[in-house]
Write a protein that holds these residues in place. Structure first.
Motif, PDB file in Angstrom:
ATOM      1  N   THR A   1      43.608  -5.247  29.393  1.00  0.00           N
ATOM      2  CA  THR A   1      44.248  -4.665  28.209  1.00  0.00           C
ATOM      3  C   THR A   1      45.659  -4.216  28.544  1.00  0.00           C
ATOM      4  O   THR A   1      45.864  -3.375  29.423  1.00  0.00           O
ATOM      5  CB  THR A   1      43.460  -3.454  27.666  1.00  0.00           C
ATOM      6  N   LEU A   2      46.633  -4.783  27.821  1.00  0.00           N
ATOM      7  CA  LEU A   2      48.032  -4.364  27.909  1.00  0.00           C
ATOM      8  C   LEU A   2      48.349  -3.605  26.629  1.00  0.00           C
ATOM      9  O   LEU A   2      48.193  -4.145  25.527  1.00  0.00           O
ATOM     10  CB  LEU A   2      48.949  -5.576  28.038  1.00  0.00           C
TER      11      LEU A   2
ATOM     12  N   SER B   1      44.854 -15.555  29.806  1.00  0.00           N
ATOM     13  CA  SER B   1      44.219 -14.810  30.892  1.00  0.00           C
ATOM     14  C   SER B   1      43.121 -13.876  30.385  1.00  0.00           C
ATOM     15  O   SER B   1      42.671 -12.987  31.123  1.00  0.00           O
ATOM     16  CB  SER B   1      45.278 -13.989  31.640  1.00  0.00           C
ATOM     17  N   GLY B   2      42.699 -14.058  29.136  1.00  0.00           N
ATOM     18  CA  GLY B   2      41.648 -13.212  28.581  1.00  0.00           C
ATOM     19  C   GLY B   2      42.068 -11.772  28.382  1.00  0.00           C
ATOM     20  O   GLY B   2      41.250 -10.855  28.482  1.00  0.00           O
ATOM     21  N   ILE B   3      43.360 -11.553  28.083  1.00  0.00           N
ATOM     22  CA  ILE B   3      43.902 -10.197  27.962  1.00  0.00           C
ATOM     23  C   ILE B   3      44.122  -9.841  26.493  1.00  0.00           C
ATOM     24  O   ILE B   3      44.588 -10.658  25.696  1.00  0.00           O
ATOM     25  CB  ILE B   3      45.218 -10.077  28.745  1.00  0.00           C
ATOM     26  N   THR B   4      43.791  -8.610  26.152  1.00  0.00           N
ATOM     27  CA  THR B   4      44.026  -8.052  24.830  1.00  0.00           C
ATOM     28  C   THR B   4      45.347  -7.301  24.819  1.00  0.00           C
ATOM     29  O   THR B   4      45.688  -6.611  25.785  1.00  0.00           O
ATOM     30  CB  THR B   4      42.885  -7.084  24.445  1.00  0.00           C
TER      31      THR B   4
ATOM     32  N   VAL C   1      45.158  -9.203  19.286  1.00  0.00           N
ATOM     33  CA  VAL C   1      46.090  -8.098  19.070  1.00  0.00           C
ATOM     34  C   VAL C   1      45.354  -6.978  18.342  1.00  0.00           C
ATOM     35  O   VAL C   1      44.783  -7.188  17.267  1.00  0.00           O
ATOM     36  CB  VAL C   1      47.320  -8.530  18.264  1.00  0.00           C
ATOM     37  N   MET C   2      45.361  -5.793  18.938  1.00  0.00           N
ATOM     38  CA  MET C   2      44.601  -4.654  18.433  1.00  0.00           C
ATOM     39  C   MET C   2      45.516  -3.460  18.173  1.00  0.00           C
ATOM     40  O   MET C   2      46.680  -3.435  18.585  1.00  0.00           O
ATOM     41  CB  MET C   2      43.523  -4.258  19.447  1.00  0.00           C
ATOM     42  N   ALA C   3      44.965  -2.465  17.500  1.00  0.00           N
ATOM     43  CA  ALA C   3      45.662  -1.209  17.259  1.00  0.00           C
ATOM     44  C   ALA C   3      45.307  -0.209  18.351  1.00  0.00           C
ATOM     45  O   ALA C   3      44.146  -0.076  18.734  1.00  0.00           O
ATOM     46  CB  ALA C   3      45.289  -0.643  15.899  1.00  0.00           C
ATOM     47  N   HIS C   4      46.311   0.474  18.837  1.00  0.00           N
ATOM     48  CA  HIS C   4      46.170   1.491  19.880  1.00  0.00           C
ATOM     49  C   HIS C   4      46.473   2.837  19.230  1.00  0.00           C
ATOM     50  O   HIS C   4      47.612   3.121  18.874  1.00  0.00           O
ATOM     51  CB  HIS C   4      47.145   1.152  21.006  1.00  0.00           C
ATOM     52  N   LEU C   5      45.434   3.661  19.043  1.00  0.00           N
ATOM     53  CA  LEU C   5      45.578   4.959  18.396  1.00  0.00           C
ATOM     54  C   LEU C   5      45.795   6.048  19.446  1.00  0.00           C
ATOM     55  O   LEU C   5      45.080   6.094  20.453  1.00  0.00           O
ATOM     56  CB  LEU C   5      44.337   5.297  17.559  1.00  0.00           C
TER      57      LEU C   5
ATOM     58  N   GLY D   1      38.512  -4.341  12.154  1.00  0.00           N
ATOM     59  CA  GLY D   1      38.142  -4.992  13.413  1.00  0.00           C
ATOM     60  C   GLY D   1      39.242  -4.943  14.441  1.00  0.00           C
ATOM     61  O   GLY D   1      39.289  -5.778  15.347  1.00  0.00           O
ATOM     62  N   ARG D   2      40.124  -3.915  14.364  1.00  0.00           N
ATOM     63  CA  ARG D   2      41.298  -3.872  15.234  1.00  0.00           C
ATOM     64  C   ARG D   2      41.412  -2.577  16.043  1.00  0.00           C
ATOM     65  O   ARG D   2      42.462  -2.322  16.627  1.00  0.00           O
ATOM     66  CB  ARG D   2      42.561  -4.029  14.383  1.00  0.00           C
ATOM     67  N   LEU D   3      40.351  -1.792  16.109  1.00  0.00           N
ATOM     68  CA  LEU D   3      40.404  -0.565  16.906  1.00  0.00           C
ATOM     69  C   LEU D   3      40.177  -0.947  18.361  1.00  0.00           C
ATOM     70  O   LEU D   3      39.053  -1.139  18.808  1.00  0.00           O
ATOM     71  CB  LEU D   3      39.344   0.428  16.433  1.00  0.00           C
ATOM     72  N   GLY D   4      41.276  -1.035  19.120  1.00  0.00           N
ATOM     73  CA  GLY D   4      41.183  -1.628  20.443  1.00  0.00           C
ATOM     74  C   GLY D   4      41.450  -0.719  21.615  1.00  0.00           C
ATOM     75  O   GLY D   4      41.117  -1.065  22.757  1.00  0.00           O
TER      76      GLY D   4
END
Length: 296
Positions: A103-104, A141-144, A176-180, A203-206
């Motif tokens: 996760t980046l 690379s399987g990274i979110t 691509v996700m949301a970072h809270l 579906g984006r709480l990452g």
């Protein structure tokens, strides 16, 4: 609900020499965390192989976060600045990949700092196109990629959960996700519960940053912790929750200034980290108990 508990490397050290990396990773493990969030703001200063070895030695996972500078701002209208920003993002992605992380996160879409005007249409498009490009590279690379929306004094691109979800919808990439981040939410959101629900429903709480309103010890500020932990429990969040705190006791040569860390909010980082983990675990457990009692 299984949460991966992390701590930001800036709790321990402002740089990443082999000695400091060993000390930070060992301290993270000793405090009981599952993960350390490294900050390769200047990726050239990170030895990924060394980091990976230390993580394996101490049985820890890793994520990575960064914010861009004015010279690497991918929301700029200047193609040369955007190109430098993409180089910086690609290098940070490589550090994370080679360290063993998936996760980046952080302010990957603009500079970290106050703007003197709203984002331009071309600048916003450059930012969105860059995140789509980064997401495609990360997927190899399987990274979110998790986008941390920040308060109005640290970016003019995304300041709320809904703005982040709208931005992600334009980017249109599954990784691509949301970072809270509770520190920023406390400034910009009208409801912690509704913010968590919205990100989860999309579906984006990452990714989650656990930070107090003044960036110090948890439970000593104004964050509505029962509401936030209750919302995470309600949606069944099972991702990473990283404790983030800053003090002038630990100084990063650029980030401390960018975040206006001018005073000591703590001096004992070991006690701070241990207490934060206990506070977070207790808060989540209490939220689960409340929900169970209400259902019963």
């Amino acid at each position: 609900m299984t949460v991966t508990h992390g701590v930001h490397a800036l709790v321990w050290t402002g740089s990443w020499t082999p000695e400091e990396a060993r000390r930070a990773i060992a301290a993270t493990a000793e405090a009981g965390y599952d993960l350390i969030e490294i900050a390769p703001i200047d990726p050239s200063g990170f030895d990924a192989d060394m980091t990976a070895g230390l993580l394996q030695e101490h049985g820890l996972r890793v994520s990575a976060s960064l914010g861009l500078s004015a010279d690497t701002d991918v929301s700029s209208e200047d193609p040369a600045v955007v190109a430098r920003g993409r180089e910086r993002l690609a290098a940070a992605l490589g550090v994370l990949r080679d360290s063993g992380g998936t996760t980046l996160c952080g302010v990957l879409y603009s500079k970290l700092g106050k703007y003197d005007a709203p984002a331009t249409e071309r600048g916003r498009a450059n930012s969105q196109e860059t995140i789509a490009w980064l997401a495609d590279k990360a997927a190899e690379s399987g990274i979110t990629v998790a986008l941390e929306f920040c308060n109005r004094y640290e970016t003019n691109i995304i300041n709320t959960t809904q703005e982040t979800l709208d931005f992600i919808a334009v980017v249109d990439r599954p990784n691509v996700m949301a970072h809270l981040d509770t520190y920023h939410m406390n400034i910009e959101e009208h409801s912690f519960t509704e913010a968590v629900r919205a990100a989860s429903a999309a579906g984006r709480l990452g990714y989650v940053h656990i930070g107090e309103s003044h960036r110090g010890a948890l439970g000593t500020g104004s964050i509505p912790w029962p509401e936030f932990f209750g919302a995470l429990d309600e949606v069944g969040y099972e991702g990473i929750a990283t404790f983030e705190s800053f003090s002038s006791e630990v100084v990063h040569r650029t980030l401390s200034n960018d975040l206006a860390i001018w005073r000591n909010l703590w001096t004992d980082n070991h006690a701070l980290a241990r207490d934060a983990l206990a506070f977070t675990k207790a808060g989540l457990a209490e939220a689960a108990a409340r929900r169970g009692g209400a259902q019963g």
